[in-house]
Structure formats: structure tokens, C-alpha cells
Design an enzyme around this catalytic site. Structure first.
Site, short mmCIF file in Angstrom:
data_model
loop_
_atom_site.label_atom_id
_atom_site.label_comp_id
_atom_site.label_asym_id
_atom_site.label_seq_id
_atom_site.Cartn_x
_atom_site.Cartn_y
_atom_site.Cartn_z
N HIS A 47 0.63 -9.28 -3.45
CA HIS A 47 -0.32 -8.19 -3.24
C HIS A 47 0.47 -6.89 -3.06
O HIS A 47 0.85 -6.53 -1.95
CB HIS A 47 -1.14 -8.51 -1.99
CG HIS A 47 -2.21 -7.52 -1.71
ND1 HIS A 47 -3.45 -7.58 -2.27
CD2 HIS A 47 -2.23 -6.43 -0.91
CE1 HIS A 47 -4.20 -6.58 -1.82
NE2 HIS A 47 -3.46 -5.87 -1.00
N ASP A 60 0.83 -1.20 0.00
CA ASP A 60 0.00 0.00 0.00
C ASP A 60 0.87 1.25 0.00
O ASP A 60 2.04 1.20 -0.34
CB ASP A 60 -0.93 -0.02 1.21
CG ASP A 60 -0.15 -0.14 2.53
OD1 ASP A 60 1.07 -0.36 2.48
OD2 ASP A 60 -0.77 -0.02 3.60
N ASP A 92 -0.82 -18.55 -5.88
CA ASP A 92 -0.21 -17.25 -6.19
C ASP A 92 -1.30 -16.31 -6.70
O ASP A 92 -1.49 -16.14 -7.89
CB ASP A 92 0.89 -17.46 -7.24
CG ASP A 92 1.60 -16.16 -7.61
OD1 ASP A 92 1.53 -15.20 -6.83
OD2 ASP A 92 2.23 -16.13 -8.69
N GLU A 117 0.41 -11.12 0.67
CA GLU A 117 0.89 -9.77 0.96
C GLU A 117 2.38 -9.84 1.26
O GLU A 117 2.91 -10.87 1.68
CB GLU A 117 0.16 -9.16 2.15
CG GLU A 117 0.69 -7.78 2.48
CD GLU A 117 -0.38 -6.81 2.93
OE1 GLU A 117 -0.31 -5.65 2.54
OE2 GLU A 117 -1.29 -7.23 3.65
#
Length: 705
Positions: A390, A85, A428, A437
Site C-alpha cells: 500500500h 501517503d 498481497d 501498508e
């Protein structure tokens, strides 16, 4: 006899294969790439072009007075993004720098043997520079930059971020002992690491470390009570008792001032820190295991610390209590298990015992692909390595869509992903933030474990044995908050944006990435199957050693929530909620769950494989729309850490919106409505609108036959 001979040959082959893999493993290359991951997560004006697909970002991040750095950018523009993020969470960032500093101090010769001293120190300095910048006054620290909910509702590279990025400050009136102590620890460790190569910088780090230690020790308070935006992502589950000890240990190591060690010894005893370590992980939230280890070396004349550390390590060894996957991974909880195993492996390497070194070797071997599935969990390295972690920057969507493009555009080489399920299963899948993540703290312990294996026969740097006064020279100003012996670790780091795909974790739009990075006993976890693009980054689920509060009634029903959590179920939610609301309670109950739906947050009540849908066919709960009603919500069933079925609550209510100020029973069939069978891990109820909706109330959640 022939079968027996074949079995023996297979065993011998397996042993030889392991030896060959160990002998052929290039730990220096693994270590280099694990460090390079941090360059891929840098924020601010980049000093080099080592990662061509990353550019300048977050240049306006600044303290509330809009201070500028030497380049004219915001004074907080640098540092590291937390995970996949764009938020800078102060606690895990500082923790990651402490861990990197610690491993450098312990294994400096191994690092030099790989020719990685410069890269290692540069990696630490990019983080500690930010910690110094965030320390804007003696008793003031920027604990977070970026609104986790807003950030997680958008999916794209950080260079394209346009959302407002507020800065959350810790002060004497809004204290944060955990962050102050962790930042002090990171800077103290850095002062040791840089002492010979850059003594001026080392002195600067130490000066800030001392002041931050004083700030955290004098003005006590749980940081996530002051920065409430962090609660859904990195809530302080363990409190700050361990942080008081951790910070004092590192200040002692950096200064040799016995006052710090005296504080550490006293606070260790009064805070029950040795007990906090048992059956738990060493992580961004709980530093108790590291405290046991370091004090056992600093105060070898006191057997308590060695006993506590050995108790912790034995729990992680085969047969000691932690779950082992069939392939050999020490698996403590489902959210990001690889990160916990890697960090435990680093601490095991410092035990100074053959069993500790063997544990380190086997855990790292598993993570790099020496397992029955020949599955690596390090992006770009080893067999069948992941390519779709991610991670917004590596995926590089230009359409705010977690599913477009199909595969990540850039290889996040060296990043450790969350890891497998308890049976070694792994997919995956970018939208599965629990397994895929990546984060700065994931790699922090992994880096240390790798550094130890460059030359396993090397010994860590010995520490001076001090004289300790058993009575602290300064009495704590306040009794630290109580800490559970079991601590959740994290909560989501991200929230999906809008276009759901499948198992979002936080804000739909796409498919969430990961709401918590871990699932806490209390907040975090995963996200819907529909809208989210991502969920929080670090919600940690606590070590499953809870005693059930209620026994299911003879197969007819299984209580999940009835005025409180039941039967080992834990709160892995992300979003604004309370499990003890008394403002809107159903008749006969003492509490309800209040939930304010927004930013694709969710109430997630989970317990690994606790609901057997062959026994319990339905899920039932009562819901009250509060003052307004008509909230747009979805209920999702979770199995093997993934969302496997989802329905709109309105649809389950016959197309009728949730009624205001009235309790309505909702019932759904696991098989007919969610198309799921076998054992499942729980359910979450999630916001699917994105905008803030009025508070809804939930009660009497049960699975029925």
C-alpha cells in the site's frame, strides 16, 4: 515404528533446513535494502538519483512564517513521508530516527562489516535534518505537515500532490510532550552516532536535543490534544509518561549529565512505566519496553529495571502470553503485526541472553520467508515476496485510482509490509492496508534486528554505569496523563480517495490503503469495501488483554455498544467521533456514539473473531440523523482483517434516508445481506460522500440470534 522414524526424519530435516537458511542468509543485503526503503520515502529536493522513479516533492512545506531553506524551498520540505501517503507525522518520524540511531550505536561494527556505515548515517541524517528544521524556536516545533484526511482522500505519487499542506505547530500554549521528547531522543541518539565522523553536526544535534527536552519537560501536554488532526492517525494512546523517561534516558546517554538520569529514574517510578511495558509492544506510541531495557543497563544495581524488561521479553517468548501463529510469528495485534515482531526482535537482540538472540533469529527468519508458507514479508526479497504494498509512489497511479494500474509500477524493495493474520494467512493486496501498508516505523525496528544478525556473536556497545540520585533534581511540573497498561498503537495513515474498490480504509474512491497503521484502542482502522482508496496509516490495536465489561446473554444477543463498549470490543475508528456523547441520547441510555462523517472516516468497533455468525445471525443498531439527517453511510463487516461485505444504510432502511432528530432501528443479516459466515471481527459505519456531513448518532449496537 516406521511412522515414528519418518516423523523424526522430518524434524531433523526441518532443523537442518533452518540452519542452512540461517547460514545462507545475506543479512548485509537485507540490511542495505531495508535502509534503501527510506530513500524511497524521502520528501523535498532529492540530493541524488538513487531511486530514479522518485523526484522532488512537497517543496513548499514550511513553517507558518513561510521560511525558506538554502535552496529556496520551504524549510520543512525534506524529511520522510510517513508510510504510503504524503503526510509528515512528527511522532513516528522522530521515533524512526531514534530507533535507527539506537541500532547504529549498538551494532556499529556489524554495520561497518557490511560496508553500510555511510548509507546508515545518511538515512538518519535525512530525518534528523528535518527535525532540526522543525525546531523553529526553543519552545516551538512543527509536529505535522499535511492534513491527514485531505491527503488520504487522494491516491497518486507525491510528486503530483497539489492539495494544501498545512503545518501544525507545538508551542507553550499548544504543547506536545511526546513529540518534543521523541525528537530530543532522536537528536541525542544522532549526536552519539555522528560524534566521531561529524562532530560539528553531532554538536548541533545535541544542542537541539537539550532544548527540546526542556520544552517537553517544562510544558506538558498530550500532543494529539494540540494537533487534533493527528488523532485519527497517530493518537497518543499511552500519554507522555513513557516519553518523559525515554527522552531523559537518551539525553543522559548523550551527555552523561546525571541530572537527566535522575529524572528518568524518578519519572519511571512515578509514571508506572515498568507496568506500561508488560504485555505490550515497543512502538511509536509506547516506549516503555525500551525504557526498561536501557535503564537495566544504565542502572544495573537496581533490579527493578531488569525484572521489568525480563517480564516484557518473557511475554514475547513462546508460552509467555503473546499469540504465536502456527508458523511461528509472535503476533500481538492484527494491524501490522510484522512491525511489532521485528521491533521486539531488535530489543530481544539486546537482552544479552541466548533466548533473546534465538527469538530475534526466529522472528527475522519468519519475516524473510522461512515459514510454512514460504512467504516473505519484505518487498523484493525472499520467496514469494509482496509486490503490491500500500504505497502511492510505488503504485504510481496517474488517475487517482488505487486499482489502476493493477500492479505497482515500481518495486519497493526492502520495505517490511504489515504481515499475516494470526493463522499465517496473507494476500498481497494493495487495498488491504492492515496487511500491506509499509511505514518508516515498520522498517525502523526491522533494521535493528537485521543489524544484530550480521554477526550474532557481537555484543552491543556497553554503557557507562552512573551514580543515580533517587530524588529528582527537578520535580515534574505536572503529573503526566495516565497511561493504560495496554496501548493502542496507531491509527490510519491514510484515507481513500473516491473510487472504491473493495476494502478501503479511509476515503473511498478507490480502495483504501490503511487507515490506521494500527488499530488503537480507540481510533483507527480499516476502511470500507467500497469507496475508499486508503485508510489511515497507523492505528494500532491494543494488546488484547481487556476484561470483558459484560457477558453475552445466553446466546440470544451479544452487546457491542450500549452506552459504552462491551465484551472486549475496542474502538478502532478513524474519523471524528465520540463514544461518550450526551447531547443526543436514546431513551434509557446514558451515552451514544456521535460521528461526523467526512473524508471517508468511519466508526469501527472491533474484537478479533468475537462475533460468531453461526450463533448470532444479525447485526442491529439504532441511528439518529441529528439536525439534518439523510447522511450517506455504509456499514461494513470485517473478517480476518478485511472487509467482507458492505451495505448502504439507506438500503437497509428500505430505501428511506436516515431520519433527522429521530431514532431508527437498522437490522441486517450477516448471511443474507453481507454474505458472510463464521467468526467476524466487527463492523464499521463509514462516510461515503467525502464532504463533511452533519453529525449522526448511533446507539445499542448488538449481534442477535
Amino acid at each position: 515404528m516406521k511412522i515414528l522414524k519418518n516423523c523424526i526424519l522430518l524434524i531433523i530435516f526441518g532443523l537442518l533446513s533452518t540452519q542452512l537458511i540461517n547460514a545462507d542468509t545475506d543479512y548485509c543485503s537485507l540490511l542495505e535494502n531495508a535502509l534503501m526503503f527510506y530513500k524511497m520515502n524521502r520528501a523535498g529536493r532529492l540530493p541524488d538519483n538513487d531511486i530514479p522513479w522518485r523526484g522532488n516533492s512537497a517543496l513548499n512545506d514550511a513553517s507558518p512564517n513561510s521560511a525558506k531553506d538554502a535552496n529556496g524551498d520551504g524549510n520543512l520540505s525534506g524529511g520522510y513521508f510517513d508510510a504510503g501517503d504524503g503526510v509528515k507525522f512528527g511522532l513516528p518520524m522522530a521515533y524512526s530516527m531514534t530507533m535507527l540511531g539506537w541500532s547504529f550505536i549498538e551494532y556499529e561494527s556489524n554495520i561497518a562489516q557490511c560496508g553500510l556505515t555511510s548509507l546508515y548515517l545518511d538515512t538518519i541524517k535525512y530525518g534528523t535534518d528535518w527535525l532540526i528544521a522543525a525546531h523553529t524556536a526553543d519552545n516551538e516545533f512543527a509536529g505535522q505537515v499535511g492534513d491527514g484526511n485531505v491527503d488520504h482522500s487522494w491516491w497518486g505519487p507525491p510528486e503530483d500532490m497539489t492539495m494544501a499542506r498545512p503545518t501544525y505547530m507545538l508551542t507553550t500554549e499548544a504543547p506536545g510532550t511526546e513529540i518534543a521528547m521523541e525528537a530530543a531522543s532522536a537528536l541525542a541518539a544522532a549526536s552519539i552516532a555522528f560524534k566521531s565522523s561529524n562532530p560539528t553536526y553531532a554538536a548541533t544535534c545535541l544542542a537541539h536535543a537539550k532544548t527540546l527536552h526542556n520544552f517537553g519537560y517544562t510544558y506538558r501536554g498530550v500532543y494529539s490534544d494540540s494537533i487534533t488532526n493527528a488523532q485519527a492517525f497517530y493518537n497518543s494512546w499511552s500519554g507522555y509518561k513513557d516519553d518523559l523517561v525515554w527522552g531523559s534516558i537518551w539525553l543522559y546517554k548523550a551527555t552523561q549529565d546525571s541530572d537527566y538520569l535522575t529524572k528518568a529514574v524518578a519519572d519511571y517510578a512515578s509514571g508506572g512505566v515498568g507496568g506500561m511495558a508488560q504485555g505490550n509492544s515497543h512502538d511509536w506510541d509506547n516506549k516503555a519496553p525500551g525504557c526498561c531495557l536501557l535503564l537495566s543497563k544504565l542502572v544495573p544495581t537496581t533490579s527493578t529495571y531488569k525484572t521489568d524488561f525480563e517480564g516484557w521479553l518473557n511475554y514475547w517468548l513462546p508460552g509467555g502470553g503473546v499469540t504465536y501463529t502456527p508458523g511461528g510469528l509472535a503476533w500481538i495485534r492484527q494491524w501490522g503485526p510484522a512491525r511489532y515482531a521485528a521491533t521486539a526482535a531488535f530489543l530481544g537482540s539486546l537482552a544479552g541472553t541466548e533466548k533473546g538472540t534465538d527469538f530475534t533469529q526466529k522472528q527475522v527468519d519468519y519475516l524473510i520467508g522461512n515459514n510454512p508458507n514460504q512467504q516473505s514479508f519484505v518487498v523484493g526479497m525472499g520467496p514469494n515476496y509482496p509486490i503490491n504494498p500500500h504505497h502511492r509512489a510505488a503504485h504510481h497511479s496517474t488517475t487517482n485510482d488505487i486499482n489502476n494500474p493493477v500492479n505497482n509500477l515500481y518495486l519497493l524493495k526492502g520495505a517490511l509490509v504489515g504481515g499475516p493474520g494470526s493463522n499465517d494467512e496473507y494476500t498481497d493486496d494493495r487495498t488491504d492496508y492492515i496487511s500491506n501498508e509499509v511505514a518508516t516505523d515498520y522498517n525502523a525496528g526491522f533494521v535493528g534486528a537485521l543489524a544484530s544478525l550480521v554477526n550474532p556473536s557481537s555484543t552491543s556497545v556497553p554503557t557507562t554505569t552512573p551514580t543515580v540520585t533517587e530524588t529528582p533534581t527537578e520535580t515534574p511540573t505536572e503529573t503526566p496523563t495516565e497511561t493504560p497498561t495496554e496501548t493502542p498503537t496507531e491509527t490510519p495513515t491514510e484515507t481513500p480517495t473516491e473510487t472504491p474498490t473493495e476494502t478501503p480504509t479511509e476515503t473511498p474512491t478507490e480502495t483504501p490503503t490503511e487507515t490506521p497503521t494500527e488499530t488503537p484502542t480507540e481510533t483507527p482502522t480499516e476502511t470500507p469495501t467500497e469507496t475508499p482508496t486508503e485508510t489511515p496509516t497507523e492505528t494500532v490495536t491494543p494488546t488484547p488483554t481487556v476484561t470483558p465489561t459484560e457477558t453475552p446473554s445466553s446466546g440470544e444477543s451479544l452487546s457491542i455498544y450500549k452506552s459504552g463498549l462491551k465484551n472486549d470490543f475496542q474502538d478502532w475508528s478513524w474519523g471524528e467521533h465520540s463514544l461518550t456523547d450526551t447531547t443526543n441520547v436514546e431513551s434509557g441510555e446514558t451515552n451514544s456514539i456521535s460521528f461526523t462523517p467526512k473524508a471517508y472516516g468511519a466508526v469501527f468497533l472491533g474484537c478479533f473473531e468475537c462475533i460468531d455468525t453461526d450463533t448470532y445471525n444479525n447485526i442491529e443498531f439504532d441511528i439518529n440523523g441529528g439536525s439534518s439527517g439523510a447522511q450517506l453511510l455504509r456499514i461494513t463487516v470485517v473478517k480476518n482483517s478485511k472487509s467482507v461485505g458492505s451495505k448502504l444504510i439507506t438500503d437497509l432502511n428500505g430505501g428511506t434516508p436516515i431520519e433527522a432528530n429521530s431514532w431508527t432501528k437498522i437490522k441486517a443479516s450477516f448471511i443474507d445481506d453481507f454474505k458472510v459466515s463464521g467468526k467476524v471481527d466487527g463492523i464499521w459505519i463509514q462516510d461515503i460522500k467525502g464532504d463533511t456531513q452533519s453529525t449522526v448518532y448511533i446507539s445499542n449496537i448488538i449481534a442477535t440470534a
